[in-house]
Design a protein around this motif. Structure first.
Motif, PDB file in Angstrom:
ATOM      1  N   GLU A 105       1.184  -1.217   0.393  1.00 27.53           N
ATOM      2  CA  GLU A 105       0.196   0.427  -0.597  1.00 27.53           C
ATOM      3  C   GLU A 105       1.012   1.152   0.192  1.00 27.53           C
ATOM      4  OE1 GLU A 105      -2.455  -0.028   3.091  1.00 27.53           O
ATOM      5  OE2 GLU A 105      -3.297  -2.059   2.653  1.00 27.53           O
ATOM      6  N   VAL A 106       2.086   1.328   0.081  1.00 26.48           N
ATOM      7  CA  VAL A 106       2.569   2.416   0.790  1.00 26.48           C
ATOM      8  C   VAL A 106       3.746   2.403  -0.225  1.00 26.48           C
ATOM      9  CG1 VAL A 106       2.017   2.962   3.027  1.00 26.48           C
ATOM     10  CG2 VAL A 106       4.446   1.317   2.840  1.00 26.48           C
ATOM     11  N   ALA A 107       4.718   1.247  -0.667  1.00 30.68           N
ATOM     12  CA  ALA A 107       5.620   1.546  -1.343  1.00 30.68           C
ATOM     13  C   ALA A 107       6.047   1.614  -2.598  1.00 30.68           C
ATOM     14  CB  ALA A 107       6.796  -0.453  -1.325  1.00 30.68           C
ATOM     15  N   GLY A 108       4.973   2.260  -3.711  1.00 32.31           N
ATOM     16  CA  GLY A 108       4.937   2.212  -4.645  1.00 32.31           C
ATOM     17  C   GLY A 108       5.861   1.982  -5.587  1.00 32.31           C
ATOM     18  N   LYS A 109       6.357   2.817  -6.250  1.00 32.67           N
ATOM     19  CA  LYS A 109       7.705   2.455  -7.172  1.00 32.67           C
ATOM     20  C   LYS A 109       8.199   1.323  -7.109  1.00 32.67           C
ATOM     21  CE  LYS A 109       9.076   5.311 -10.196  1.00 32.67           C
ATOM     22  NZ  LYS A 109      10.001   6.339 -11.011  1.00 32.67           N
ATOM     23  N   ARG A 110       9.114   1.234  -5.417  1.00 30.04           N
ATOM     24  CA  ARG A 110       9.681   0.477  -4.994  1.00 30.04           C
ATOM     25  C   ARG A 110       9.616  -1.232  -5.234  1.00 30.04           C
ATOM     26  NH1 ARG A 110       9.296   5.288  -0.968  1.00 30.04           N
ATOM     27  NH2 ARG A 110      10.909   6.410  -2.206  1.00 30.04           N
ATOM     28  N   LEU A 111       8.007  -1.293  -5.152  1.00 28.35           N
ATOM     29  CA  LEU A 111       7.285  -3.111  -5.347  1.00 28.35           C
ATOM     30  C   LEU A 111       8.739  -3.061  -6.855  1.00 28.35           C
ATOM     31  CD1 LEU A 111       3.731  -2.203  -4.942  1.00 28.35           C
ATOM     32  CD2 LEU A 111       5.493  -3.664  -3.273  1.00 28.35           C
ATOM     33  N   ARG A 112       9.536  -2.375  -7.697  1.00 26.75           N
ATOM     34  CA  ARG A 112       9.587  -2.708  -8.646  1.00 26.75           C
ATOM     35  C   ARG A 112      11.694  -3.486  -8.888  1.00 26.75           C
ATOM     36  NH1 ARG A 112       9.389   2.097 -13.093  1.00 26.75           N
ATOM     37  NH2 ARG A 112       6.619   2.350 -12.318  1.00 26.75           N
ATOM     38  N   PHE A 159      -4.305  -5.688 -20.350  1.00 25.07           N
ATOM     39  CA  PHE A 159      -3.065  -5.185 -19.303  1.00 25.07           C
ATOM     40  C   PHE A 159      -3.069  -4.286 -19.618  1.00 25.07           C
ATOM     41  CE2 PHE A 159       1.331  -4.805 -22.029  1.00 25.07           C
ATOM     42  CZ  PHE A 159       1.668  -6.076 -21.263  1.00 25.07           C
ATOM     43  N   ALA A 160      -3.638  -2.473 -19.941  1.00 27.06           N
ATOM     44  CA  ALA A 160      -3.113  -1.563 -19.301  1.00 27.06           C
ATOM     45  C   ALA A 160      -3.681  -0.997 -18.641  1.00 27.06           C
ATOM     46  CB  ALA A 160      -3.483  -0.500 -20.392  1.00 27.06           C
ATOM     47  N   ALA A 161      -4.652  -2.029 -17.743  1.00 29.82           N
ATOM     48  CA  ALA A 161      -5.302  -2.457 -16.460  1.00 29.82           C
ATOM     49  C   ALA A 161      -4.449  -2.237 -15.242  1.00 29.82           C
ATOM     50  CB  ALA A 161      -6.458  -2.440 -15.799  1.00 29.82           C
ATOM     51  N   ILE A 162      -3.520  -3.980 -15.544  1.00 29.16           N
ATOM     52  CA  ILE A 162      -2.544  -4.316 -14.751  1.00 29.16           C
ATOM     53  C   ILE A 162      -1.183  -3.341 -14.662  1.00 29.16           C
ATOM     54  CG2 ILE A 162      -1.183  -6.521 -14.302  1.00 29.16           C
ATOM     55  CD1 ILE A 162      -3.433  -7.875 -15.378  1.00 29.16           C
ATOM     56  N   VAL A 163      -0.533  -3.465 -16.510  1.00 25.22           N
ATOM     57  CA  VAL A 163       0.629  -2.487 -16.296  1.00 25.22           C
ATOM     58  C   VAL A 163       0.607  -1.780 -15.716  1.00 25.22           C
ATOM     59  CG1 VAL A 163       2.920  -2.825 -18.101  1.00 25.22           C
ATOM     60  CG2 VAL A 163       0.765  -4.647 -17.801  1.00 25.22           C
ATOM     61  N   ARG A 164      -0.180  -0.587 -16.402  1.00 20.77           N
ATOM     62  CA  ARG A 164      -0.151   1.165 -16.346  1.00 20.77           C
ATOM     63  C   ARG A 164      -0.893   1.296 -15.316  1.00 20.77           C
ATOM     64  NH1 ARG A 164      -0.148   4.893 -21.928  1.00 20.77           N
ATOM     65  NH2 ARG A 164      -2.440   4.346 -21.366  1.00 20.77           N
ATOM     66  N   ALA A 165      -1.684   0.633 -15.451  1.00 22.41           N
ATOM     67  CA  ALA A 165      -2.901   1.627 -14.265  1.00 22.41           C
ATOM     68  C   ALA A 165      -2.465   0.816 -12.550  1.00 22.41           C
ATOM     69  CB  ALA A 165      -4.414   1.576 -14.065  1.00 22.41           C
ATOM     70  N   ALA A 202      -3.386  -1.900 -11.487  1.00 20.18           N
ATOM     71  CA  ALA A 202      -5.168  -2.767 -10.640  1.00 20.18           C
ATOM     72  C   ALA A 202      -4.405  -4.221 -10.144  1.00 20.18           C
ATOM     73  CB  ALA A 202      -5.678  -3.361 -12.423  1.00 20.18           C
ATOM     74  N   LEU A 203      -3.226  -4.647  -9.796  1.00 22.94           N
ATOM     75  CA  LEU A 203      -3.274  -5.428  -9.479  1.00 22.94           C
ATOM     76  C   LEU A 203      -1.330  -5.009  -8.012  1.00 22.94           C
ATOM     77  CD1 LEU A 203      -3.044  -8.373 -11.333  1.00 22.94           C
ATOM     78  CD2 LEU A 203      -4.734  -7.822 -10.495  1.00 22.94           C
ATOM     79  N   THR A 204      -1.349  -4.045  -7.731  1.00 22.85           N
ATOM     80  CA  THR A 204      -0.698  -3.886  -6.704  1.00 22.85           C
ATOM     81  C   THR A 204      -0.815  -4.320  -5.650  1.00 22.85           C
ATOM     82  OG1 THR A 204      -0.574  -1.709  -7.530  1.00 22.85           O
ATOM     83  CG2 THR A 204       0.716  -1.974  -5.266  1.00 22.85           C
ATOM     84  N   SER A 205      -1.817  -4.621  -4.982  1.00 18.25           N
ATOM     85  CA  SER A 205      -1.972  -5.386  -3.606  1.00 18.25           C
ATOM     86  C   SER A 205      -1.616  -6.122  -3.961  1.00 18.25           C
ATOM     87  CB  SER A 205      -3.677  -5.029  -2.982  1.00 18.25           C
ATOM     88  OG  SER A 205      -4.269  -6.617  -3.925  1.00 18.25           O
ATOM     89  N   ARG A 206      -1.491  -7.393  -5.066  1.00 13.06           N
ATOM     90  CA  ARG A 206      -0.401  -8.757  -5.327  1.00 13.06           C
ATOM     91  C   ARG A 206       0.931  -8.381  -5.683  1.00 13.06           C
ATOM     92  NH1 ARG A 206      -5.298 -11.268  -8.850  1.00 13.06           N
ATOM     93  NH2 ARG A 206      -3.747 -13.104  -8.865  1.00 13.06           N
TER      94      ARG A 206
END
Length: 722
Positions: free
Chosen positions: A146-153, A676-682, A684-688
């Motif tokens: 919920e808080v890591a943002g780009k750091r999840l990469r 594809f756009a919803a997941i990769v760009r938006a 949508a699966l950040t919580s996972r």
């Protein structure tokens, strides 16, 4: 995918064993604590030690009922004096219970203190379990996604946790250090360990505790311009006590201490523009005799010495063991394993303390088997080298000169003038972060050893005008080729190696499948435990290497096992499932590992254990049906580059995933552009744990999707025999 095209971007596709990086923060109140269905755990189960007791637990000569630290004790030996389970009865060892885990990294070292088992999985989700039954007592989720943002990469979760005086400590991917009440799982305190604006750092390694203090490092040097440091806090209050930087910053800003001024003399050019690197992302060892904390310092940022420091100087304290005063953080001594390192050879592998009789004299030593393939025995009172010999194939140096302590390098190893050099070991290292074990009884060290090669060159790199690759890429300023066809098995090999640190020679060696293997545990029962990627957990005779026991775990086993005793019963616990950087190397692994079906579990064994695992899940891995896809005449190279820069770290090189994330060729999301756009760009699966890449343009998104769909089509054609 054309292998030749992949080679052109290998440096961009997260192909190092240090693919473990990122940061950011949140406040004290963020997190979630969940008790088991029975409510508040029984306080009698969780007897908590006082400060003096906590220190006693961590001494190397402690009794062994508890496993209170990543390496059990201050000396990081990964050794237990327990003997109830031995080479004489190992055939009676059976599964006592198992616990299924959720998605995310399961490669973490557990703890066991006062009759309770603790471990973290995923993004630092900490669990407390009754080891007699496998019953969950509490769970704490710091809500990292919920808080890591780009750091999840960058990176995949935590490798271990720590204990001190009734508290469990964990770092989080976004940069926090948390103290939890060991009885209830409630948050006691939280501090942000990273500097403001340090968005490219993260935490993946276990904190260490010593004498009422807790220390944490960070990672990020492979993918960003970062400057490494460690920070020490009061274990009771979370108050910062001291911080030590491992490389010097911009001289115009002044130096924090005399050690940084000394180190700056070994750097050249405008190194601070690149950060310098030197992150302490894994190994730290406390020498209680000297009241010193030893740091295992990481590689340079970028890897290429010509870019980072104009090809000049030793670049202290990269690739070094650095001893600091534990109370003040003041520099005491250092030993550098790779002066001017230029191959991603860090010194971040575990460092074990011992007293060895050498030439008739008892010496207090620190032992380490870093990436570069040499085993080092160093006097821990002053940092002087005692001995160093290769424990794996080495081509970059002929020896370590004992008089100077420096390696005798092959000049060609620095790939001068655009030349190519076949480097052994590869940047995966002859030994990765998965810990070795030292058995004081046999006098042997048991090393999870790796044998792989990489061809190094920077002929295609503009070293005078180099800039970092954007996205999620590991870019060291070189073009490493991990597929060296004339260097032996293309997927590499690995083994469990028993090494005599006094004689500096092999005693026995057991081959393991593929180029990756699990952490080691040695016990006084003449046993060495180790997991493998072929779904097995094994016990070997510590003196001979004979395999005495094997258990089918239905999943890869990389995590370091532990052993401990509760109510007079000795247990052995290990986590199963693929995780950390090994998951990026799907094409190199001899087994297929599916993210959706792989069993991520905690397994606990005891003598006469009668539990059994359910039948392994079967999920046929096959490319998704994509009837509207029409192959282009040529490969979408731009899509390949985007994938290499942003996706390969988790979804695997050459689109061959290995358990950390789904194989995208099997995903229905690639079939339709909106999904594809919803997941990769938006996002949508950040919580996972799937980060969003909002910076991708419509064309870049289309190119990436086209590249993945084309790879899936090639796979479909192969399966159909076309």
């Amino acid at each position: 995918m054309a292998r030749s095209n992949l080679r052109r971007v290998c440096a961009l596709s997260a192909l190092s064993s240090l693919l473990l990086l990122v940061l950011v923060g949140c406040d004290r109140n963020q997190g979630q604590n969940t008790l088991s269905a029975s409510g508040e755990p029984d306080g009698a189960v969780l007897g908590l030690a006082n400060t003096a007791g906590a220190n006693t637990l961590l001494l190397d000569d402690s009794a062994g009922e508890d496993w209170p630290a990543f390496g059990r004790t201050y000396g990081e030996q990964h050794f237990s004096p327990l003997t109830q389970i031995s080479d004489g009865n190992i055939d009676e060892l059976g599964l006592a219970w198992y616990l299924d885990l959720g998605p995310g990294n399961p490669v973490t070292g557990p703890l066991a203190v006062d009759g309770v088992l603790y471990f973290a999985s995923g993004y630092s989700v900490v669990h407390a379990v009754d080891p007699r039954s496998g019953k969950l007592l509490w769970q704490y989720d710091p809500r990292v996604t919920e808080v890591a943002g780009k750091r999840l990469r960058m990176g995949w979760g935590i490798r271990g946790i720590a204990y001190w005086n009734g508290k469990i400590y964990t770092g989080t991917h976004d940069g926090r250090l948390l103290a939890l009440d060991a009885r209830s799982g409630e948050l006691v305190w939280s501090v942000m360990t990273l500097e403001e604006g340090g968005d490219d750092l993260f935490i993946s390694g276990p904190p260490r505790v010593f004498d009422g203090k807790v220390i944490i490092g960070n990672g990020g040097a492979d993918q960003a311009s970062v400057r490494g440091f460690v920070t020490t806090y009061d274990a009771e209050s979370g108050e910062q006590l001291w911080r030590f930087y491992t490389v010097p910053g911009n001289p115009e800003d002044g130096f924090e201490n005399p050690a940084m001024a000394m180190a700056a003399e070994t750097w050249h050019g405008e190194w601070w523009r690149y950060g310098g690197g030197g992150t302490v992302w894994n190994a730290m060892t406390y020498d209680a005799d000297a009241d010193a904390i030893l740091l295992g310092v990481g590689n340079g940022s970028p890897w290429n010495h010509r870019i980072r420091s104009a090809g000049k100087g030793d670049n202290l304290f990269l690739a070094s063991i650095v001893a600091l005063d534990a109370k003040t953080g003041a520099y005491r001594w250092h030993y550098q394993v790779n002066p001017g390192e230029t191959w991603d050879y860090n010194a971040s592998m575990d460092m074990q303390l011992a007293e060895l009789e050498i030439d008739g004299q008892l010496r207090k030593v620190v032992m380490t088997a870093p990436k570069n393939g040499f085993f080092y025995v160093i006097d821990r009172t002053n940092g002087k080298l005692i001995s160093a010999e290769p424990f794996a194939k080495v081509t970059w140096a002929s020896k370590i000169d004992l008089a100077s302590g420096r390696p005798v390098e092959d000049p060609a190893a620095r790939y001068p003038d655009g030349s190519t050099f076949v480097l052994w070991p590869s940047p995966l290292g002859a030994h990765s972060w998965l810990p070795m074990a030292f058995h004081p009884g046999t006098g042997l060290v048991y090393i999870p050893t790796i044998e792989t090669a990489t061809a190094y060159s920077d002929a295609a790199i503009d070293t005078d005008n180099w800039q970092r690759t954007p996205g999620n890429a590991v870019d060291g300023g070189t073009s490493p080729d991990f597929v060296v066809e004339d260097a032996g098995p293309l997927n590499g090999t690995s083994s469990l190696l028993a090494w005599d640190p006094v004689a500096q020679q092999k005693v026995w060696q057991v081959a393991n499948p593929g180029p990756w293997n699990g952490g080691a545990l040695a016990t006084a029962g003449n046993l060495v435990f180790q997991g493998q990627i072929d779904n097995s957990f094994n016990a070997y005779a510590a003196d001979s290497g004979r395999r005495l026991w094997r258990y089918d775990t239905a999943a890869a086993v990389l995590a370091p096992p532990i052993t401990y005793a509760v109510d007079g019963i000795q247990y052995v616990t290990v986590l199963t499932g693929m995780g950390t950087s090994a998951a990026a190397f799907g094409p190199l692994l001899p087994v297929a590992i599916d993210y959706r079906s792989e069993a991520k579990r905690v397994l606990t064994f005891a003598l006469n254990g009668g539990a059994s695992l359910p039948a392994a899940a079967t999920a046929e891995r096959a490319p998704v049906a994509d009837p509207t896809f029409v192959a282009a005449a040529e490969e979408n190279v731009n899509g390949l580059l985007i994938y290499a820069q942003r996706c390969a770290i988790c979804h695997g090189v050459e689109l061959v995933a290995a358990g950390q994330a789904p194989d995208l060729r099997t995903s229905a999301a690639i079939v339709t552009a909106p999904s594809f756009a919803a997941i990769v760009r938006a996002g949508a699966l950040t919580s996972r744990g799937m980060p969003g890449f909002a910076e991708l343009t419509d064309q870049e998104l289309a190119d990436l999707r086209e590249y993945i769909r084309a790879a899936a089509a090639v796979w479909r054609a192969e399966l159909s025999g076309e």
